[in-house]
Design an enzyme around this catalytic site. Sequence first.
Site, PDB file in Angstrom:
ATOM      1  N   ARG A   1     -74.175 -46.922  74.082  1.00 59.79           N
ATOM      2  CA  ARG A   1     -75.372 -46.200  73.637  1.00 59.79           C
ATOM      3  C   ARG A   1     -75.294 -44.720  74.003  1.00 59.79           C
ATOM      4  O   ARG A   1     -75.850 -43.882  73.303  1.00 59.79           O
ATOM      5  CB  ARG A   1     -76.615 -46.882  74.230  1.00 59.79           C
ATOM      6  CG  ARG A   1     -76.687 -46.839  75.727  1.00 59.79           C
ATOM      7  CD  ARG A   1     -77.655 -47.889  76.299  1.00 59.79           C
ATOM      8  NE  ARG A   1     -77.115 -49.245  76.229  1.00 59.79           N
ATOM      9  CZ  ARG A   1     -77.768 -50.334  76.623  1.00 59.79           C
ATOM     10  NH1 ARG A   1     -78.997 -50.250  77.067  1.00 59.79           N
ATOM     11  NH2 ARG A   1     -77.196 -51.519  76.546  1.00 59.79           N
TER      12      ARG A   1
ATOM     13  N   GLU B   1     -72.360 -48.152  78.197  1.00 60.65           N
ATOM     14  CA  GLU B   1     -71.774 -46.871  77.824  1.00 60.65           C
ATOM     15  C   GLU B   1     -71.879 -46.578  76.323  1.00 60.65           C
ATOM     16  O   GLU B   1     -71.968 -45.431  75.914  1.00 60.65           O
ATOM     17  CB  GLU B   1     -70.294 -46.826  78.250  1.00 60.65           C
ATOM     18  CG  GLU B   1     -69.292 -47.500  77.289  1.00 60.65           C
ATOM     19  CD  GLU B   1     -69.530 -48.983  77.080  1.00 60.65           C
ATOM     20  OE1 GLU B   1     -70.119 -49.619  77.964  1.00 60.65           O
ATOM     21  OE2 GLU B   1     -69.132 -49.510  76.016  1.00 60.65           O
TER      22      GLU B   1
ATOM     23  N   ASP C   1     -63.899 -53.037  71.385  1.00 63.61           N
ATOM     24  CA  ASP C   1     -65.177 -52.343  71.494  1.00 63.61           C
ATOM     25  C   ASP C   1     -65.254 -51.135  70.546  1.00 63.61           C
ATOM     26  O   ASP C   1     -66.202 -50.358  70.595  1.00 63.61           O
ATOM     27  CB  ASP C   1     -65.405 -51.926  72.957  1.00 63.61           C
ATOM     28  CG  ASP C   1     -66.880 -51.955  73.339  1.00 63.61           C
ATOM     29  OD1 ASP C   1     -67.665 -52.585  72.610  1.00 63.61           O
ATOM     30  OD2 ASP C   1     -67.230 -51.337  74.358  1.00 63.61           O
TER      31      ASP C   1
ATOM     32  N   ASP D   1     -63.276 -50.763  76.914  1.00 65.15           N
ATOM     33  CA  ASP D   1     -64.458 -50.752  77.778  1.00 65.15           C
ATOM     34  C   ASP D   1     -64.205 -51.631  78.999  1.00 65.15           C
ATOM     35  O   ASP D   1     -64.367 -52.848  78.941  1.00 65.15           O
ATOM     36  CB  ASP D   1     -65.679 -51.262  76.990  1.00 65.15           C
ATOM     37  CG  ASP D   1     -66.930 -51.319  77.856  1.00 65.15           C
ATOM     38  OD1 ASP D   1     -66.931 -50.725  78.952  1.00 65.15           O
ATOM     39  OD2 ASP D   1     -67.906 -51.963  77.415  1.00 65.15           O
TER      40      ASP D   1
ATOM     41  N   LYS E   1     -66.327 -54.766  84.674  1.00 66.29           N
ATOM     42  CA  LYS E   1     -66.411 -56.125  84.138  1.00 66.29           C
ATOM     43  C   LYS E   1     -65.441 -57.009  84.914  1.00 66.29           C
ATOM     44  O   LYS E   1     -64.517 -56.497  85.564  1.00 66.29           O
ATOM     45  CB  LYS E   1     -65.985 -56.122  82.654  1.00 66.29           C
ATOM     46  CG  LYS E   1     -66.949 -55.428  81.724  1.00 66.29           C
ATOM     47  CD  LYS E   1     -66.447 -55.511  80.287  1.00 66.29           C
ATOM     48  CE  LYS E   1     -67.335 -54.722  79.347  1.00 66.29           C
ATOM     49  NZ  LYS E   1     -68.680 -55.269  79.186  1.00 66.29           N
TER      50      LYS E   1
ATOM     51  N   LYS F   1     -69.623 -47.348  66.843  1.00 65.73           N
ATOM     52  CA  LYS F   1     -69.234 -47.281  68.262  1.00 65.73           C
ATOM     53  C   LYS F   1     -67.717 -47.334  68.357  1.00 65.73           C
ATOM     54  O   LYS F   1     -67.081 -48.240  67.827  1.00 65.73           O
ATOM     55  CB  LYS F   1     -69.865 -48.441  69.043  1.00 65.73           C
ATOM     56  CG  LYS F   1     -69.376 -48.532  70.502  1.00 65.73           C
ATOM     57  CD  LYS F   1     -70.148 -49.566  71.319  1.00 65.73           C
ATOM     58  CE  LYS F   1     -69.491 -49.789  72.681  1.00 65.73           C
ATOM     59  NZ  LYS F   1     -70.181 -50.809  73.502  1.00 65.73           N
TER      60      LYS F   1
ATOM     61  N   ASP G   1     -71.615 -49.681  82.543  1.00 66.94           N
ATOM     62  CA  ASP G   1     -71.145 -50.567  81.477  1.00 66.94           C
ATOM     63  C   ASP G   1     -72.050 -50.500  80.234  1.00 66.94           C
ATOM     64  O   ASP G   1     -71.723 -51.062  79.194  1.00 66.94           O
ATOM     65  CB  ASP G   1     -71.064 -52.005  82.007  1.00 66.94           C
ATOM     66  CG  ASP G   1     -70.188 -52.902  81.143  1.00 66.94           C
ATOM     67  OD1 ASP G   1     -69.483 -52.367  80.257  1.00 66.94           O
ATOM     68  OD2 ASP G   1     -70.212 -54.133  81.348  1.00 66.94           O
TER      69      ASP G   1
HETATM   70  N1  BES Z   1     -69.125 -53.592  74.851  1.00 65.62           N
HETATM   71  C1  BES Z   1     -70.112 -54.229  75.643  1.00 65.62           C
HETATM   72  C2  BES Z   1     -70.880 -55.304  74.874  1.00 65.62           C
HETATM   73  C3  BES Z   1     -70.103 -56.529  74.517  1.00 65.62           C
HETATM   74  C4  BES Z   1     -70.103 -57.621  75.358  1.00 65.62           C
HETATM   75  C5  BES Z   1     -69.439 -56.621  73.321  1.00 65.62           C
HETATM   76  C6  BES Z   1     -69.423 -58.773  74.993  1.00 65.62           C
HETATM   77  C7  BES Z   1     -68.756 -57.765  72.955  1.00 65.62           C
HETATM   78  C8  BES Z   1     -68.760 -58.847  73.793  1.00 65.62           C
HETATM   79  C9  BES Z   1     -71.134 -53.210  76.131  1.00 65.62           C
HETATM   80  O1  BES Z   1     -70.643 -51.951  76.372  1.00 65.62           O
HETATM   81  C10 BES Z   1     -71.668 -53.720  77.412  1.00 65.62           C
HETATM   82  O2  BES Z   1     -70.933 -53.808  78.350  1.00 65.62           O
HETATM   83  N2  BES Z   1     -72.951 -54.060  77.428  1.00 65.62           N
HETATM   84  C11 BES Z   1     -73.578 -54.562  78.586  1.00 65.62           C
HETATM   85  C12 BES Z   1     -74.918 -53.895  78.692  1.00 65.62           C
HETATM   86  C13 BES Z   1     -75.607 -54.124  80.000  1.00 65.62           C
HETATM   87  C14 BES Z   1     -74.841 -53.447  81.118  1.00 65.62           C
HETATM   88  C15 BES Z   1     -76.989 -53.584  79.888  1.00 65.62           C
HETATM   89  C16 BES Z   1     -73.751 -56.069  78.422  1.00 65.62           C
HETATM   90  O3  BES Z   1     -74.018 -56.524  77.316  1.00 65.62           O
HETATM   91  O4  BES Z   1     -73.584 -56.775  79.404  1.00 65.62           O
HETATM   92 ZN    ZN Z   2     -68.951 -51.405  75.370  1.00 67.02          ZN
HETATM   93 MN    MN Z   3     -69.866 -51.768  78.330  1.00 74.43          MN
END
Ligand code: BES
Ligand code: ZN
Ligand code: MN
Length: 492
Positions: free
Chosen positions: A346, A344, A283, A265, A272, A260, A342
């Site tokens: 995947r 994103e 990220d 992000d 966020k 990734k 968010d």
């Molecule tokens: N990059 C984040 C995941 C992340 C969160 C990595 C905290 C490191 C620390 C990812 O893109 C994300 O935002 N995931 C969301 C998914 C949700 C919207 C289904 C999450 O984990 O909140």
């Molecule tokens: Zn992310």
């Molecule tokens: Mn995200």
Amino acid sequence: MKIDLLHKPTEYMETVIILQEENGDIDKVEYLPEYLQNAINIVVKQDDFHFKYSSLKSFPFIRSRKRTNIILCGIGNPKELDNDRFRNLIAISVREAIKIEAKEAYLFTGFKNPLSELHFGHMLAEAALLTEYRFNKYLSEPKSSSLQAIHLAMDLKNPHMFNRGVLEGRIFAEATNLSRDLVNEPANVIYPESLAEVAKKVALKYGFSIEVFGLDKIKRLKMEAFLAVGKGSKKEPRLILMSYRGNPDPKANTIGLIGKGLTYDSGGYCLKNCQGMVNMKNDMSGAAAVIGTMAAITNLKLKVNVLGIVAACENMISGSAYHAGDIIRSMSGKTIEVVNTDAEGRLTLIDAIHYAISREHIDEVIDIATLTGAAASTFGNQISAVLTNNEALLNKIQSASEFSGEKIWQLPLYEPYKELITSEIADLKNTGGPFAGTITSALFLQEFVAGKPWIHLDIAGTALRDKEQGIYSYGATGVGVRLLTQLLRELE
Ligand code: BES
Ligand code: ZN
Ligand code: MN
């Protein structure tokens, strides 16, 4: 830092590190000069020091106006000395040596070493070089390590094997530190284009081949899920393709490593909060792990064929960003309802995976991603989540993890939860709601692996440390580099 074998210690030693077993006899430490034995015995008795596992005692000793720094480190029971413990002990003593500004350390051991010579060399070099790492280039007064050499004062039956181990450990650590550097760089420095430029430099230095696709080419390939994520940013996306072919057999499998590569992000329109955003320059830790692994396997000349892929972009807000509610068509043709901008990562991964399978004909898929906060909530910062459709790969990565010390734990690809990512108006939706987030994100990816043997690593929790501990310092851990490199060694 130089790491070598020195049979007989020199007359004067600036710093000595002694790894000793619990309640061990200092007089039996090989090659340790008598005057040091005596000095240490006094301190050990006075302070009731027993060399319990990970205990440390550090003091100066002065003789004919010259000072020798003595660092005693307890290893506990030598029978319990495994990779993790050994790395940790090296980290503790090297950290102390750096703290007292030692330049040249002599390492003595007072126990029967259960590790083979090859293994000992690998662990020693790897741990010392990982511990020494510091991301200090933006400090006006950088505090860097003064330690220039560790000489192992020991007689080995097979010094050649030890030296080979040191070389290997060096390769593992160097690649990990490269990955740490990439992750620690902020998003104003590392963005898709500059990440691709760095990857090119790495490719040139180590000798694997690389190709970078720009916006037009990505559009022509119809990687619309990937493009949707990146289109809110002024920074153009890049698709980075790295190839190493170490096995000339035409029937040999090609393993795809997909990382990734969100260089930032923000969450997009599902923005966020400030706290959640600060670390989102990290990220692209999966991408950094893939680039580091490419470097390591090339350096080790492994007999494997590997394609490393990074779909690099930035998830931002602007008039051209994708909206929550958009329906997009992925490269595979499957349509996706974006219920959360968010989620994103995947979207970028599925196009990279589909491209790798359909155009580059990879046979096995390994992806690594800071994909879900849920993985961090579940496993904290020391265990990565692993999900797979293939038992044999799982066994291999578990044994690689035992070697590298990067902990993993399996979560199930629980079929009934697929329902959570089905949409009324598209083939899939990009999140499964608030529960089982790590599992539903993996189930989403699974829809695009075309039944190939596949492993997904969620490193959202493990990519970063907020304080130094063992071999880790503040910031990026480089997680995945050693794990994937070792996995590829097991697939050789
Ligand atoms: N990059 C984040 C995941 C992340 C969160 C990595 C905290 C490191 C620390 C990812 O893109 C994300 O935002 N995931 C969301 C998914 C949700 C919207 C289904 C999450 O984990 O909140
Ligand atoms: Zn992310
Ligand atoms: Mn995200």
